[in-house]
Design a protein around this motif. Structure first.
Motif, PDB file in Angstrom:
ATOM      1  N   ASP A  78      63.355  63.335  53.644  1.00  0.00           N
ATOM      2  CA  ASP A  78      63.295  64.415  55.438  1.00  0.00           C
ATOM      3  C   ASP A  78      64.710  64.369  55.678  1.00  0.00           C
ATOM      4  OD1 ASP A  78      62.665  65.312  57.597  1.00  0.00           O
ATOM      5  OD2 ASP A  78      60.833  64.228  58.171  1.00  0.00           O
ATOM      6  N   LEU A  79      65.945  65.090  56.126  1.00  0.00           N
ATOM      7  CA  LEU A  79      66.930  65.511  55.784  1.00  0.00           C
ATOM      8  C   LEU A  79      67.235  65.485  57.264  1.00  0.00           C
ATOM      9  CD1 LEU A  79      68.365  67.673  53.098  1.00  0.00           C
ATOM     10  CD2 LEU A  79      68.339  65.376  53.640  1.00  0.00           C
ATOM     11  N   GLU A  80      66.065  66.182  58.276  1.00  0.00           N
ATOM     12  CA  GLU A  80      65.631  65.977  59.281  1.00  0.00           C
ATOM     13  C   GLU A  80      65.824  64.530  60.162  1.00  0.00           C
ATOM     14  OE1 GLU A  80      63.615  67.735  63.143  1.00  0.00           O
ATOM     15  OE2 GLU A  80      63.813  68.985  61.061  1.00  0.00           O
ATOM     16  N   VAL A  81      65.052  63.622  59.671  1.00  0.00           N
ATOM     17  CA  VAL A  81      65.154  62.633  59.600  1.00  0.00           C
ATOM     18  C   VAL A  81      65.908  61.382  59.546  1.00  0.00           C
ATOM     19  CG1 VAL A  81      63.747  60.101  59.768  1.00  0.00           C
ATOM     20  CG2 VAL A  81      62.275  62.196  60.002  1.00  0.00           C
TER      21      VAL A  81
ATOM     22  N   THR B 285      69.357  62.776  58.837  1.00  0.00           N
ATOM     23  CA  THR B 285      70.214  63.033  60.206  1.00  0.00           C
ATOM     24  C   THR B 285      70.293  62.923  60.730  1.00  0.00           C
ATOM     25  OG1 THR B 285      70.583  65.262  58.747  1.00  0.00           O
ATOM     26  CG2 THR B 285      71.346  65.173  60.843  1.00  0.00           C
ATOM     27  N   LYS B 286      68.854  62.554  62.036  1.00  0.00           N
ATOM     28  CA  LYS B 286      68.373  62.288  63.440  1.00  0.00           C
ATOM     29  C   LYS B 286      69.116  60.909  63.377  1.00  0.00           C
ATOM     30  CE  LYS B 286      65.620  65.409  65.497  1.00  0.00           C
ATOM     31  NZ  LYS B 286      63.857  66.166  65.423  1.00  0.00           N
TER      32      LYS B 286
ATOM     33  N   ASP C 284      72.930  72.797  53.130  1.00  0.00           N
ATOM     34  CA  ASP C 284      72.030  73.649  52.813  1.00  0.00           C
ATOM     35  C   ASP C 284      72.798  74.452  51.408  1.00  0.00           C
ATOM     36  OD1 ASP C 284      69.365  73.800  51.401  1.00  0.00           O
ATOM     37  OD2 ASP C 284      70.048  75.821  52.483  1.00  0.00           O
TER      38      ASP C 284
ATOM     39  N   GLN D 126      65.578  70.285  46.648  1.00  0.00           N
ATOM     40  CA  GLN D 126      66.157  69.861  47.961  1.00  0.00           C
ATOM     41  C   GLN D 126      68.092  69.997  47.471  1.00  0.00           C
ATOM     42  OE1 GLN D 126      65.039  68.371  51.807  1.00  0.00           O
ATOM     43  NE2 GLN D 126      66.202  66.321  50.686  1.00  0.00           N
TER      44      GLN D 126
END
Length: 99
Positions: free
Chosen positions: A4-7, A9-10, A21, A34
Protein backbone atom coordinates in the motif's frame (compact mmCIF):
# COMPACT_ATOMS: atom_id res chain seq x y z
CA UNK A 1 0.08 -8.92 -2.13
CA UNK A 2 1.07 -5.45 -3.32
CA UNK A 3 2.40 -2.79 -0.96
CA UNK A 4 0.00 0.00 0.00
CA UNK A 5 2.07 2.91 -1.31
CA UNK A 6 -0.30 5.52 0.10
CA UNK A 7 0.18 4.25 3.66
CA UNK A 8 3.95 3.92 3.13
CA UNK A 9 4.18 7.46 1.75
CA UNK A 10 2.23 8.91 4.69
CA UNK A 11 4.31 7.04 7.27
CA UNK A 12 7.62 8.24 5.83
CA UNK A 13 6.38 11.63 4.54
CA UNK A 14 9.22 13.72 6.05
CA UNK A 15 11.79 11.64 4.12
CA UNK A 16 9.95 11.31 0.80
CA UNK A 17 9.96 14.09 -1.75
CA UNK A 18 7.92 12.45 -4.53
CA UNK A 19 6.26 9.16 -5.53
CA UNK A 20 5.72 8.56 -9.24
CA UNK A 21 3.65 5.82 -10.90
CA UNK A 22 6.60 4.50 -12.95
CA UNK A 23 9.52 2.20 -12.21
CA UNK A 24 13.10 2.07 -13.51
CA UNK A 25 11.87 0.85 -16.90
CA UNK A 26 9.75 4.04 -17.09
CA UNK A 27 6.60 1.88 -17.43
CA UNK A 28 3.43 2.70 -15.51
CA UNK A 29 1.49 0.41 -13.20
CA UNK A 30 -1.02 -1.93 -14.77
CA UNK A 31 -3.43 -4.59 -13.56
CA UNK A 32 -1.42 -6.96 -11.40
CA UNK A 33 1.82 -4.94 -11.58
CA UNK A 34 2.53 -2.04 -9.25
CA UNK A 35 5.34 0.24 -10.32
CA UNK A 36 6.69 3.25 -8.47
CA UNK A 37 9.70 5.48 -8.11
CA UNK A 38 10.12 6.94 -4.64
CA UNK A 39 12.37 10.00 -4.56
CA UNK A 40 13.82 10.73 -1.11
CA UNK A 41 14.79 14.15 0.25
CA UNK A 42 18.45 13.53 -0.67
CA UNK A 43 17.42 12.84 -4.31
CA UNK A 44 18.19 9.12 -4.16
CA UNK A 45 15.45 7.00 -5.74
CA UNK A 46 13.92 3.64 -4.98
CA UNK A 47 12.45 1.98 -8.08
CA UNK A 48 9.74 -0.51 -7.18
CA UNK A 49 8.21 -3.26 -9.31
CA UNK A 50 5.78 -5.64 -7.62
CA UNK A 51 4.00 -8.29 -9.67
CA UNK A 52 0.97 -9.76 -7.94
CA UNK A 53 1.63 -13.41 -6.99
CA UNK A 54 4.83 -13.44 -9.10
CA UNK A 55 7.60 -11.41 -7.48
CA UNK A 56 9.17 -8.05 -6.86
CA UNK A 57 12.26 -5.97 -7.53
CA UNK A 58 13.59 -2.97 -5.59
CA UNK A 59 16.50 -0.83 -6.83
CA UNK A 60 17.88 2.03 -4.75
CA UNK A 61 19.77 4.46 -6.96
CA UNK A 62 22.05 7.37 -6.03
CA UNK A 63 21.33 10.87 -7.32
CA UNK A 64 24.10 10.38 -9.89
CA UNK A 65 22.54 7.13 -11.16
CA UNK A 66 24.66 4.48 -9.43
CA UNK A 67 22.96 1.35 -8.10
CA UNK A 68 23.26 1.37 -4.30
CA UNK A 69 21.09 -1.65 -3.56
CA UNK A 70 19.14 -4.29 -5.45
CA UNK A 71 16.76 -6.84 -4.02
CA UNK A 72 14.29 -9.18 -5.68
CA UNK A 73 12.34 -12.29 -4.73
CA UNK A 74 15.09 -14.54 -6.14
CA UNK A 75 17.81 -12.97 -3.96
CA UNK A 76 19.51 -15.61 -1.81
CA UNK A 77 21.53 -13.22 0.36
CA UNK A 78 22.06 -14.95 3.72
CA UNK A 79 20.79 -13.19 6.84
CA UNK A 80 18.78 -10.69 4.83
CA UNK A 81 15.50 -10.91 6.73
CA UNK A 82 13.79 -7.66 5.76
CA UNK A 83 12.57 -8.28 2.25
CA UNK A 84 9.37 -6.22 2.13
CA UNK A 85 9.19 -2.68 0.76
CA UNK A 86 8.20 -1.16 4.11
CA UNK A 87 11.33 -2.58 5.80
CA UNK A 88 13.56 -1.44 2.95
CA UNK A 89 12.19 2.13 3.03
CA UNK A 90 12.50 2.17 6.84
CA UNK A 91 16.13 1.05 6.52
CA UNK A 92 16.95 3.77 3.97
CA UNK A 93 15.32 6.42 6.14
CA UNK A 94 16.84 5.20 9.41
CA UNK A 95 20.38 4.30 8.30
CA UNK A 96 20.92 6.72 5.45
CA UNK A 97 18.76 9.81 5.77
CA UNK A 98 18.73 10.21 9.55
CA UNK A 99 22.48 9.72 10.07
Amino acid sequence: MLTDLEVLTKKFAPAIKLVEDIDGSRERSSEGIQRATITFIDDTKLCVTEKLNVGYSYDWISKDGKLLFHHDNEDKTPNFKHRDLHSIVRGIVTFHLLI
